[in-house]
Design a protein around this motif. Structure first.
Motif, PDB file in Angstrom:
ATOM      1  N   GLU A  17     -30.365   3.700  28.279  1.00 16.40           N
ATOM      2  CA  GLU A  17     -29.376   4.465  29.051  1.00 16.40           C
ATOM      3  C   GLU A  17     -29.920   5.839  29.434  1.00 16.40           C
ATOM      4  N   GLY A  18     -31.192   5.861  29.837  1.00 18.68           N
ATOM      5  CA  GLY A  18     -31.798   7.099  30.326  1.00 18.68           C
ATOM      6  C   GLY A  18     -32.330   8.017  29.252  1.00 18.68           C
ATOM      7  N   ARG A  19     -32.066   7.705  27.983  1.00 18.42           N
ATOM      8  CA  ARG A  19     -32.490   8.587  26.888  1.00 18.42           C
ATOM      9  C   ARG A  19     -33.636   7.974  26.099  1.00 18.42           C
ATOM     10  N   LEU A  20     -34.539   8.814  25.650  1.00 20.88           N
ATOM     11  CA  LEU A  20     -35.627   8.341  24.803  1.00 20.88           C
ATOM     12  C   LEU A  20     -35.075   8.184  23.388  1.00 20.88           C
ATOM     13  N   VAL A  21     -34.926   6.914  22.935  1.00 25.40           N
ATOM     14  CA  VAL A  21     -34.286   6.693  21.634  1.00 25.40           C
ATOM     15  C   VAL A  21     -35.305   6.405  20.531  1.00 25.40           C
ATOM     16  N   ALA A  22     -36.569   6.188  20.903  1.00 25.90           N
ATOM     17  CA  ALA A  22     -37.597   5.972  19.890  1.00 25.90           C
ATOM     18  C   ALA A  22     -38.944   6.295  20.516  1.00 25.90           C
ATOM     19  N   GLU A  23     -39.843   6.854  19.712  1.00 23.69           N
ATOM     20  CA  GLU A  23     -41.174   7.181  20.217  1.00 23.69           C
ATOM     21  C   GLU A  23     -42.134   7.242  19.044  1.00 23.69           C
ATOM     22  N   GLY A  24     -43.265   6.602  19.156  1.00 25.43           N
ATOM     23  CA  GLY A  24     -44.268   6.687  18.094  1.00 25.43           C
ATOM     24  C   GLY A  24     -45.168   5.470  18.083  1.00 25.43           C
ATOM     25  N   THR A  25     -45.985   5.379  17.039  1.00 24.38           N
ATOM     26  CA  THR A  25     -46.791   4.168  16.874  1.00 24.38           C
ATOM     27  C   THR A  25     -45.851   3.052  16.415  1.00 24.38           C
ATOM     28  N   ILE A  26     -46.311   1.834  16.577  1.00 24.95           N
ATOM     29  CA  ILE A  26     -45.445   0.716  16.177  1.00 24.95           C
ATOM     30  C   ILE A  26     -45.182   0.786  14.663  1.00 24.95           C
ATOM     31  N   ASP A  27     -46.185   1.161  13.904  1.00 30.21           N
ATOM     32  CA  ASP A  27     -45.988   1.277  12.454  1.00 30.21           C
ATOM     33  C   ASP A  27     -44.969   2.369  12.115  1.00 30.21           C
ATOM     34  N   SER A  28     -45.076   3.503  12.806  1.00 28.21           N
ATOM     35  CA  SER A  28     -44.133   4.593  12.479  1.00 28.21           C
ATOM     36  C   SER A  28     -42.714   4.188  12.861  1.00 28.21           C
ATOM     37  N   LEU A  29     -42.565   3.434  13.940  1.00 24.84           N
ATOM     38  CA  LEU A  29     -41.216   3.016  14.340  1.00 24.84           C
ATOM     39  C   LEU A  29     -40.660   1.949  13.403  1.00 24.84           C
ATOM     40  N   ARG A  30     -41.532   1.108  12.866  1.00 26.14           N
ATOM     41  CA  ARG A  30     -41.067   0.139  11.852  1.00 26.14           C
ATOM     42  C   ARG A  30     -40.452   0.894  10.677  1.00 26.14           C
ATOM     43  N   ALA A  31     -41.145   1.943  10.262  1.00 28.77           N
ATOM     44  CA  ALA A  31     -40.648   2.707   9.101  1.00 28.77           C
ATOM     45  C   ALA A  31     -39.350   3.439   9.456  1.00 28.77           C
TER      46      ALA A  31
END
Ligand SMILES: Nc1ncnc2c1ncn2[C@@H]1O[C@H](COP(=O)(O)OP(=O)(O)OP(=O)(O)O)[C@@H](O)[C@H]1O
Length: 253
Positions: A206-220
């Motif tokens: 919806e136009g907002r950045l809701v997650a950003e990072g490496t795939i490993d960091s986002l898993r955590a």
């Protein structure tokens, strides 16, 4: 440290009452492969359009290769290879002629034959594009983006219409271009490929950045489990409306 390939701050685009991109602050390093994900209508193509000055932001700032895409549009376009979401090819022209047009426009000295070879179109060099399949058109559009050895490749849905060989070719080209020194910023719904290709991802909802990072960091961060797929991360952060300061239960209590 070198300048980021892409830097946006508070980037916003409104169409009437629709906010397509909402306060997007994002940095893509000059040496990285960044996957830009999000559900249909999340604002990915609008963002890419603003990076290339096809679309003017409502507010916010953008720097592409340390230049302003509005003020330095010619320089930015000469240093960026773009595969847009909608492109127009000329039915009567051949693949080679399309590449020659881009080579002339960018005033570079590339071999159309070797570009066609890279994208697997070497055997249809002289065939008019009106006879091409969707996947062949997509390969040609990618070859056009590679002209001039850009410092930044911006690819909107590069896997669209491609067979498994084509998907692999795109993956290889993205890595080759990154090894050559280019940053790569691409949007995709083909999440299985994203996992193979990207150093970092950003997920727009919806136009907002809701997650950003490496795939490993986002898993955590998202608590989806240490072996979760990108699809599982994606679903966990885009399932339901975005909570803003105004709508968050904590601020309304
Ligand atoms: N020219 C326009 N006029 C009005 N609304 C627009 C316009 N262009 C885009 N939008 C709206 O902006 C929002 C974001 O669209 P955008 O095409 O950037 O999404 P996207 O993430 O690229 O979607 P998809 O994955 O389906 O390609 C959508 O709600 C869309 O309807």
């Amino acid at each position: 440290m070198s300048d980021p390939a892409i830097l946006t701050e508070g980037l916003t685009k409104r169409y009437g009452s629709t906010t397509a991109v909402d306060e997007l602050t994002l940095t893509v390093a000059s040496d990285e492969i960044f996957g830009f994900l999000g559900p249909n209508g999340a604002g990915k193509s609008t963002t890419i359009g603003m990076l290339m000055d096809y679309i003017r932001p409502t507010t916010g700032s953008i720097s592409v290769l340390a230049q302003d895409p509005q003020r330095d549009v010619v320089d930015v376009h000469s240093r960026v290879g773009i595969l847009p979401d909608r492109y127009r090819l000329y039915d009567a022209l051949t693949a080679r002629q399309h590449l020659e047009l881009v080579i002339d426009t960018k005033r570079v000295n590339n071999s159309p034959a070797s570009l066609l070879d890279r994208v697997g179109l070497d055997d249809v060099d002289g065939q008019s594009v009106g006879t091409f399949s969707q996947g062949m058109e997509q390969r040609l559009a990618l070859a056009m983006a590679l002209v001039g050895g850009p410092d930044l490749l911006v690819l909107d849905e590069p896997f669209t219409g491609l067979d498994p060989h084509g998907v692999r070719t795109v993956r290889e080209i993205v890595h080759e271009e990154n090894d050559r020194g280019a940053a790569v910023f691409f949007s995709s719904h083909v999440l299985g490929q994203v996992e193979f290709v990207c150093d970092r991802i950003g997920i727009l909802h919806e136009g907002r950045l809701v997650a950003e990072g490496t795939i490993d960091s986002l898993r955590a961060e998202t608590n989806v489990g240490s072996d979760a797929t990108v699809e599982e991360i994606f679903v966990s952060v885009t399932d339901g409306p975005v909570l803003t300061d105004e709508s968050s239960p904590e601020t309304t209590q």
